[in-house]
Design a protein around this motif. Structure first.
Motif, PDB file in Angstrom:
ATOM      1  N   CYS A  33       0.508  -1.308   0.051  1.00 28.10           N
ATOM      2  CA  CYS A  33       0.058   0.063   0.137  1.00 28.10           C
ATOM      3  C   CYS A  33       0.745   1.270   0.000  1.00 28.10           C
ATOM      4  CB  CYS A  33      -1.036   0.134   1.171  1.00 28.10           C
ATOM      5  SG  CYS A  33      -2.146  -1.486   1.098  1.00 28.10           S
ATOM      6  N   GLU A  34       2.046   1.200   0.424  1.00 33.79           N
ATOM      7  CA  GLU A  34       3.075   2.390   0.237  1.00 33.79           C
ATOM      8  C   GLU A  34       3.032   2.994  -1.099  1.00 33.79           C
ATOM      9  OE1 GLU A  34       6.632   0.593   1.970  1.00 33.79           O
ATOM     10  OE2 GLU A  34       5.497   0.476   3.898  1.00 33.79           O
ATOM     11  N   ARG A  35       2.745   2.009  -2.167  1.00 32.67           N
ATOM     12  CA  ARG A  35       2.890   2.637  -3.532  1.00 32.67           C
ATOM     13  C   ARG A  35       1.697   3.415  -3.928  1.00 32.67           C
ATOM     14  NH1 ARG A  35       3.539  -2.626  -7.176  1.00 32.67           N
ATOM     15  NH2 ARG A  35       2.921  -1.045  -8.706  1.00 32.67           N
ATOM     16  N   TYR A  36       0.500   3.238  -2.921  1.00 34.06           N
ATOM     17  CA  TYR A  36      -0.747   4.050  -3.369  1.00 34.06           C
ATOM     18  C   TYR A  36      -1.155   4.950  -2.339  1.00 34.06           C
ATOM     19  CZ  TYR A  36      -0.642  -0.375  -6.284  1.00 34.06           C
ATOM     20  OH  TYR A  36      -0.394  -1.055  -7.117  1.00 34.06           O
ATOM     21  N   GLN A  37      -0.158   6.004  -2.283  1.00 31.57           N
ATOM     22  CA  GLN A  37      -0.520   7.146  -1.325  1.00 31.57           C
ATOM     23  C   GLN A  37      -1.759   8.176  -1.768  1.00 31.57           C
ATOM     24  OE1 GLN A  37       0.593   6.995   1.733  1.00 31.57           O
ATOM     25  NE2 GLN A  37       1.447   5.106   1.365  1.00 31.57           N
ATOM     26  N   CYS A  41      -7.097   5.700  -7.541  1.00 30.34           N
ATOM     27  CA  CYS A  41      -6.510   4.369  -7.941  1.00 30.34           C
ATOM     28  C   CYS A  41      -6.567   4.397  -9.346  1.00 30.34           C
ATOM     29  CB  CYS A  41      -7.138   3.158  -7.533  1.00 30.34           C
ATOM     30  SG  CYS A  41      -6.959   2.765  -5.617  1.00 30.34           S
ATOM     31  N   PRO A  42      -5.618   3.790 -10.129  1.00 30.89           N
ATOM     32  CA  PRO A  42      -5.792   3.639 -11.541  1.00 30.89           C
ATOM     33  C   PRO A  42      -6.933   2.902 -11.866  1.00 30.89           C
ATOM     34  CG  PRO A  42      -3.891   2.617 -10.590  1.00 30.89           C
ATOM     35  CD  PRO A  42      -4.529   2.994  -9.669  1.00 30.89           C
ATOM     36  N   ARG A  43      -7.087   2.682 -13.144  1.00 26.38           N
ATOM     37  CA  ARG A  43      -8.198   1.946 -13.616  1.00 26.38           C
ATOM     38  C   ARG A  43      -8.076   0.651 -14.416  1.00 26.38           C
ATOM     39  NH1 ARG A  43     -12.966   6.062 -15.619  1.00 26.38           N
ATOM     40  NH2 ARG A  43     -13.068   7.215 -13.825  1.00 26.38           N
ATOM     41  N   HIS A  44      -6.597   0.566 -14.365  1.00 18.89           N
ATOM     42  CA  HIS A  44      -6.211  -0.727 -15.119  1.00 18.89           C
ATOM     43  C   HIS A  44      -6.595  -2.188 -14.235  1.00 18.89           C
ATOM     44  CE1 HIS A  44      -2.886  -0.366 -11.708  1.00 18.89           C
ATOM     45  NE2 HIS A  44      -2.779  -1.675 -11.761  1.00 18.89           N
ATOM     46  N   LEU A  45      -6.938  -2.989 -15.169  1.00 21.88           N
ATOM     47  CA  LEU A  45      -7.484  -4.377 -14.458  1.00 21.88           C
ATOM     48  C   LEU A  45      -6.165  -5.081 -14.470  1.00 21.88           C
ATOM     49  CD1 LEU A  45      -9.858  -5.969 -13.703  1.00 21.88           C
ATOM     50  CD2 LEU A  45     -10.123  -6.714 -15.969  1.00 21.88           C
ATOM     51  N   GLU A  59      -4.248  -3.933  -6.964  1.00 23.92           N
ATOM     52  CA  GLU A  59      -3.976  -3.953  -5.532  1.00 23.92           C
ATOM     53  C   GLU A  59      -4.414  -2.590  -4.885  1.00 23.92           C
ATOM     54  OE1 GLU A  59      -0.054  -5.198  -3.409  1.00 23.92           O
ATOM     55  OE2 GLU A  59       0.203  -4.491  -5.117  1.00 23.92           O
ATOM     56  N   CYS A  60      -4.423  -1.618  -5.652  1.00 23.92           N
ATOM     57  CA  CYS A  60      -4.765  -0.240  -5.013  1.00 23.92           C
ATOM     58  C   CYS A  60      -6.121  -0.199  -4.359  1.00 23.92           C
ATOM     59  CB  CYS A  60      -4.621   0.925  -6.042  1.00 23.92           C
ATOM     60  SG  CYS A  60      -4.971   2.540  -5.511  1.00 23.92           S
TER      61      CYS A  60
END
Length: 81
Positions: A33-37, A41-45, A59-60
């Motif tokens: 989760c440190e990657r997603y501060q 969130c991005p919309r990629h699947l 994961e976000c």
């Protein structure tokens, strides 16, 4: 030509980095989760299966759930549950 070679090298390094994030034994791992501060969130699947047995689109979104419920969830595996 140099630019093409540089781009290919960057793509190879990115693939190595992505492969290193996965558990080789297929075991649980903590969500990164440190990657997603940021709030969004991005919309990629790129589905992940959480330890609550829910499938998250990426994961976000799992990390957002962790922040909302205040519990630690892990990634059981890459892909849907």
């Amino acid at each position: 030509m140099v630019l093409v070679t540089l781009c290919l090298m960057l793509l190879l390094l990115a693939g190595d980095f992505a492969a290193s994030e996965e558990q080789p034994d297929g075991g649980h791992r903590p969500a990164n989760c440190e990657r997603y501060q940021i709030r969004g969130c991005p919309r990629h699947l790129r589905p992940v299966c959480g330890s609550d047995l829910n499938t998250y689109s990426n994961e976000c979104l799992l990390c957002q759930k962790i922040r909302v419920i205040g519990q630690d969830l892990e990634v059981i595996r890459e892909g849907p549950c």
